[in-house]
Design a protein around this motif. Structure first.
Motif, PDB file in Angstrom:
ATOM      1  N   UNK A   1       0.621   3.919  -3.125  1.00 15.12           N
ATOM      2  CA  UNK A   1       0.359   5.322  -2.772  1.00 15.12           C
ATOM      3  C   UNK A   1       1.411   6.322  -3.580  1.00 15.12           C
ATOM      4  N   UNK A   2       2.462   5.966  -3.863  1.00 11.18           N
ATOM      5  CA  UNK A   2       3.455   6.720  -4.615  1.00 11.18           C
ATOM      6  C   UNK A   2       3.440   6.295  -6.088  1.00 11.18           C
TER       7      UNK A   2
ATOM      8  N   UNK B   1      -2.250   5.493  -7.387  1.00 10.80           N
ATOM      9  CA  UNK B   1      -2.595   6.630  -6.345  1.00 10.80           C
ATOM     10  C   UNK B   1      -3.949   6.949  -6.061  1.00 10.80           C
ATOM     11  N   UNK B   2      -4.476   7.402  -7.370  1.00 14.64           N
ATOM     12  CA  UNK B   2      -5.883   7.645  -7.693  1.00 14.64           C
ATOM     13  C   UNK B   2      -6.952   6.609  -6.896  1.00 14.64           C
TER      14      UNK B   2
ATOM     15  N   UNK C   1       0.720  -1.103  -0.118  1.00 14.95           N
ATOM     16  CA  UNK C   1       0.018   0.036   0.007  1.00 14.95           C
ATOM     17  C   UNK C   1       0.852   1.415   0.055  1.00 14.95           C
ATOM     18  N   UNK C   2       2.009   1.327   0.745  1.00 11.15           N
ATOM     19  CA  UNK C   2       2.759   2.366   0.693  1.00 11.15           C
ATOM     20  C   UNK C   2       3.261   2.682  -0.522  1.00 11.15           C
TER      21      UNK C   2
END
Lengths: 509, 144
Positions: free
Chosen positions: B107-108, B112-113, B103-104
């Protein structure tokens, strides 16, 4: 008791007749329904959403309000094209429409915008003098009042102080409220009946004068007989799980569309009303909105106080309006970057967060397309000038918070860590991809814009769809350009002006 | 002026939600377990059971378009997320640490959307649980 009926309580095909059918019960539809009913017309209001008495809102958590009263539970998107962020577009779907879910903010059309309507759009009658009596009528009906400074949340007070230190003057907002106690949940339905949305004002008046209100009724198309509108057809939402079920047929001598900027153009197209201008569903403006969140050492608890109470238009010439707001703690926690322990540590900071927002007075570039189901697809291509304003807006807001001691700023960039002052000033906003920018909008306008000629507009200055008879549009879709300020009051005022003419115009025989 | 009142029995809160597929809910739960883990470990199973029930209610009333967007986002994150972070195997079968790592990275990434959509809904629901609301210091009577 003033009754509202639900389509779910009917089990069979429904056929109704009336003088005037109004599609949509939001800010504009309610105004027209009320004006016409008080003038003695037989009025029927059809609303796709449910009826929720205001006394129920206090018993709903924000997520419950979202699922029951917001279109698509607020999971609604205008897809960004080109160098444009995707935009979370929120709209009401309930008796009273978005007026139930706004912060109640009321602005008149800025004079510069009216000037533009006259000079660029050729609508000479759009003067302050012409609109004055209609504004007064609406402002009286919904009790527009200034938000007192003592009702501001600490979040807003911090920003206003910071803005003042940066030389930015902030002003008190006006809202349609009476007896507001500043509990800060306007966006989820006022549980105290203090926000005078149209379900508490115009619709009861309309119903008191005989207007019928039918909730849970989806209108598919306008019935046209040649160039004349003679009614609408649709479905009652009485199928399994509220899906479209029994047919509803309405015979009417006048049809007024007030389904909002996302739906009215689709209704026209489905009804075969395309116009010669080719403008149906185009020219959508949205006021792209961006937030900045600031972390402070002391508790802010920004949910205590009026949700919206101050604004700044000092940057209006550049196309920016600063506007106070707050969101529920759970929603605020959702904006924190990171996952797992990092997210949870940041979420614990929610009481220490202040928030401010800003909107761009956009040039348009939005479009409504028919979707596969009954929902529209919205796309939006941001003008280059508007796109360039995003970093400027975020910098203005961030610097105002730093001026009053903010430790860190959370910028509206997906996955971006919080930034201290040095990191904030060094952050390369201009190089951030549009797709990584968080953006939201509550103000879709202009998809059936009014104008002086059928070649360049969808409706005339009195809301009549060009080259049709007895077919009118009164909602935000007729607003000719973006306003740069919250549109609710203007939409209601334009609808009032149209309604006054309609009540004096004899119905087709 | 008198208030509007509903004729009949169509109280919006008593309406039956559209059933939500177990597969989607299981994937969302796997995301939530990693998303809301603290240094002490994952959230209590009962909290996740509550979240699951709320998610079914939320999506069941949200409309087909919202269900599609949320479902597509969950599948994008859980199917493509492991690939983005260089891991093989289904998201739900990864251990907690691995899911947090996925998930980290997501997110980048270009995902991410969709992750924002999933995270927003899960957060709004999760932090409405009374214990979770207390955890984030939300004590406003009207807003919680």
């Amino acid at each position: 008791m003033i009754p509202v009926q639900s389509g779910r309580d009917h089990t069979e095909r429904l056929e109704l007749s009336c003088d005037v059918v109004v599609v949509g019960s939001g800010a504009s539809g309610a105004v027209v329904a009320c004006t016409m009913a008080e003038a003695g017309y037989d009025v029927l209001v059809l609303e796709e959403g449910p009826f929720v008495p205001y006394t129920d809102y206090g018993a709903m958590r924000p997520s419950e309000s979202l699922r029951y009263t917001w279109r698509g539970a607020a999971v609604t998107v205008a897809y960004g094209l080109g160098d444009t962020p995707h935009i979370n577009m929120t709209m009401g779907r309930v008796v009273g429409g978005s007026s139930v879910l706004t912060g109640g903010v009321c602005f008149r059309v800025p004079p510069s915008i009216l000037h533009r309507w006259r000079t660029e759009r050729g609508i000479a009658e759009m003067t302050e003098e012409e609109l004055e009596p209609y504004y007064q009528e609406v402002e009286t009906a919904v009790h527009v009042e200034e938000v007192p400074e003592e009702m501001r949340s600490r979040s807003t007070k911090l920003f206003v102080l910071g803005a003042a230190r940066r030389g930015i003057e902030m002003r008190p907002m006006k809202r349609n409220t009476e007896g507001c106690n500043g509990c800060g949940r306007c966006n989820f339905g006022c549980p105290h009946g203090a926000k005078l949305s149209v379900d508490l004002t115009y619709l009861p008046r309309a119903a008191h004068h005989g207007a019928r209100i039918l909730a849970d009724c989806l209108v598919d198309r306008v019935t046209m007989k040649g160039d004349r509108a003679v009614g609408v057809t649709g479905r009652l939402l009485n199928g399994k799980h509220g899906k479209p079920g029994s047919e509803v047929v309405v015979h009417a001598r006048r049809v007024v569309l007030a389904a909002g900027a996302a739906f009215t153009p689709l209704l026209l197209k489905r009804s075969g009303v395309h116009g010669v201008s080719g403008q149906v569903g185009k020219n959508v403006t949205v006021h792209p909105g961006f937030r900045t969140i600031a972390l402070f050492d002391d508790k802010v608890e920004g949910w205590k106080g009026a949700m919206q109470s101050a604004y700044g238009d000092v940057h209006d010439p550049e196309g920016l309006t600063l506007t106070s707001l707050f969101i529920p703690p759970a929603v605020l926690a959702a904006t924190m970057p990171g996952v797992g322990p990092e997210l949870m540590r940041r979420a614990q900071n929610v009481p220490y967060l202040a928030l401010f927002g800003g909107i761009i007075h956009d040039e348009g570039g939005g479009r409504v397309w028919p979707g596969l189901g009954r929902e529209p697809i919205l796309t939006y291509r941001m003008a280059r000038h508007d796109r360039a304003l995003i970093p400027a807006l975020v910098r203005i807001m961030g610097e105002a918070f730093f001026a009053v001691g903010a430790k860190e700023i959370y910028i509206p960039v997906l996955g971006a860590p919080p930034l201290d002052a040095d990191a904030f000033r060094a952050f390369p906003f201009e190089t951030v991809k549009a797709r990584d920018i968080e953006c939201s909008s509550q103000h879709p306008l202009g998809s059936c814009r009014m104008g002086k000629t059928r070649e360049h507009s969808v409706v005339d200055p009195l809301g009549k769809v060009w080259d049709t008879r007895e077919l009118y549009v009164v909602d935000g879709s007729i607003v000719p350009t973006s306003l740069g300020v919250n549109p609710q009051l203007t939409i209601m005022t334009l609808a009032t002006r149209i309604a006054h003419r309609l009540r004096e115009t004899p119905l087709a025989s | 002026m008198k208030r509007l009142e509903l004729v009949g029995k169509s109280d919006v809160r008593a309406r039956e939600p559209v059933p939500i597929g177990d597969g989607l809910v299981a994937r969302a739960r796997a995301v939530a377990e990693a998303m809301f883990a603290t240094d002490e470990g994952p959230p209590p199973p009962k909290r996740l059971d509550w979240l699951e029930k709320e998610l079914r209610g939320f999506l069941g009333h949200a409309g087909s378009s919202a269900r599609f967007v949320f479902g597509a986002s969950v599948y994008a994150v859980t199917l493509l997320g492991p690939l983005v972070s260089g891991r093989l195997g289904g998201f739900a079968s990864l251990d907690l640490e691995a899911r947090k790592h996925v998930l980290e990275r997501v997110e980048k990434s270009f995902l991410s959307t969709p992750l924002l959509g999933v995270k927003a809904i899960l957060c709004i629901l999760y932090f409405e649980h009374p214990d979770a609301a207390r955890f984030i210091g939300a004590n406003g009577a009207c807003l919680t």
